[in-house]
Design an enzyme around this catalytic site. Structure first.
Site, PDB file in Angstrom:
ATOM      1  CD  GLU A  46      29.829  -4.380  17.644  1.00 41.37           C
ATOM      2  OE1 GLU A  46      29.902  -4.383  16.244  1.00 41.37           O
ATOM      3  OE2 GLU A  46      29.104  -3.077  17.499  1.00 41.37           O
ATOM      4  CB  ALA A 156     -18.412  -2.817   8.424  1.00 36.45           C
ATOM      5  CG  ASP A 194     -12.578   5.005   8.197  1.00 44.05           C
ATOM      6  OD1 ASP A 194     -14.280   4.729   7.829  1.00 44.05           O
ATOM      7  OD2 ASP A 194     -12.101   3.687   7.979  1.00 44.05           O
ATOM      8  CG  LEU A 198      -3.674   6.680  10.004  1.00 46.10           C
ATOM      9  CD1 LEU A 198      -2.763   6.822   8.086  1.00 46.10           C
ATOM     10  CD2 LEU A 198      -4.753   5.377  10.015  1.00 46.10           C
ATOM     11  NE  ARG A 201      -6.146   7.397  19.308  1.00 46.90           N
ATOM     12  CZ  ARG A 201      -6.211   7.467  18.206  1.00 46.90           C
ATOM     13  NH1 ARG A 201      -5.430   7.822  17.582  1.00 46.90           N
ATOM     14  NH2 ARG A 201      -7.608   6.069  17.871  1.00 46.90           N
ATOM     15  N   GLY A 263      -8.488  -1.498   5.304  1.00 41.77           N
ATOM     16  CA  GLY A 263      -9.223  -1.514   5.375  1.00 41.77           C
ATOM     17  C   GLY A 263      -9.677  -3.036   4.298  1.00 41.77           C
ATOM     18  N   PRO A 264     -10.812  -4.109   3.942  1.00 43.76           N
ATOM     19  CG  PRO A 264     -12.692  -4.293   3.858  1.00 43.76           C
ATOM     20  CD  PRO A 264     -12.015  -3.198   4.115  1.00 43.76           C
ATOM     21  CB  ALA A 269      -4.330  -5.068  -3.346  1.00 42.96           C
TER      22      ALA A 269
END
Length: 332
Positions: A46, A156, A194, A198, A201, A263-264, A269
């Protein structure tokens, strides 16, 4: 109002703010000025529009805004007061602001003698501000859970290798999704296994302009040598395994949306706890077999307990397929 939505979309999609647009109309319907919010600390929509008018230029005009004008002093002053002082005669907005510390602009305008109309294109406003509204109303950020898998549901191979299940187009899409969220969340297991950066890119490996805040959940220590410690946004670690509490703890960081790429274990969860608001599943036309499932236990003991999803879209990304889905709201 739809023009105001178009203006709002020009604002940054991520950050501790709502994307808002505004159009100032003369009594004859002529557009006098337009504005939108450009991010935290900048003038609200505004005021951004009013700044384009000379003194007294808004007298008797109508302001059309996608969200109820604010009624508090924060990094900027209350927009409701700015509209009153500018001489606005009528304000039309789509939806009330659900934030208790901000809500009340409509009442302030009415008390000042301004005509107020609310609810115009409210459904479109709800969809446009979905993530932000969810965060304000529930106290926890919008959660998108992502995984990549083979057609037989493996993330995997039997030896644990997972790079790369999907092709370049799918991987680039993931980076764009990272940049489209306020934070990216993984568990400590993913960091230790891994060592991910994070970051978001481009296809040339360059950092995108917008970067998600990296969040690591779990009790194990993130090594000092971990690549994520060099993230341009810094690093947030949340000890413990209470995912709901972890998500709520991100509010002081200005986080309204989280991209879960952990990941799994973390993905399962989140889903089992009912915290996943949207799923992005990247399927590659390969078969892996073996134990490397993309998801683990979801707390589903029988078919009667299965978690139903509504598929919103399917998109081809090179040879791969992206399925966008949400927990079903329909009755089983």
């Amino acid at each position: 109002m739809r023009r105001a939505f178009t203006l709002a979309a020009e604002g940054p999609r991520v950050g501790d703010h709502a994307r808002v647009g505004a159009v100032i109309l003369a009594p004859d319907g002529t557009v006098l000025a337009e504005g939108h919010h450009r991010g935290a600390g900048t003038p609200h929509a505004e005021v951004d529009a009013l700044m384009d008018l000379p003194a007294g230029g808004a007298a008797g005009a109508t302001a059309v805004v996608t969200l109820e004008p604010c009624n508090h002093h924060g990094r900027t002053g209350p927009c409701s007061l700015a509209l009153v002082e500018a001489g606005i005669a009528r304000v039309v907005y789509a939806i009330d602001d659900p934030n208790d510390t901000v809500h009340g602009g409509g009442d302030r305008l009415r008390d000042a003698g301004v005509e107020v109309v609310s609810g115009l294109l409210a459904d479109e406003a709800e969809a446009f501000l979905e993530r932000w509204l969810h965060s304000i109303r529930t106290g926890r950020p919008w959660v998108t859970v992502k995984w990549a898998a083979s057609l037989d549901g493996r993330a995997a191979a039997a030896d644990g290798s997972s790079r790369w299940i999907t092709g370049a187009a799918a991987r680039q899409h993931v980076h764009e999704q990272r940049a489209d969220h306020d934070a990216i969340l993984v568990g400590t297991g993913t960091v230790l296994a891994d060592d991910p950066g994070l970051t978001a890119r481009g296809d040339g490996g360059e950092l995108l302009r917008t970067q998600p805040l990296p969040v690591v959940v779990g009790d194990r220590e993130v090594p000092e040598s971990a690549v994520v410690r060099s993230h341009p946004r810094g690093l947030v670690t949340v000890p413990g395994h209470d995912l709901d509490a972890a998500l709520r703890s991100l509010r002081p960081h200005g986080v309204h949306s989280v991209f879960v790429e952990g990941g799994p274990t973390v993905a399962s969860a989140m889903i089992a706890a009912g915290l996943a608001d949207e799923l992005l599943v990247y399927l590659a036309p390969v078969l892996l077999g073996g134990p490397g499932l993309a998801l683990g236990d979801l707390g589903v003991g029988s078919m009667n307990e299965r978690l139903r999803l509504d598929v919103l879209s399917t998109t081809e990304l090179g040879p791969d397929l992206l399925i966008r889905a949400r927990p079903s709201r329909s009755t089983p």
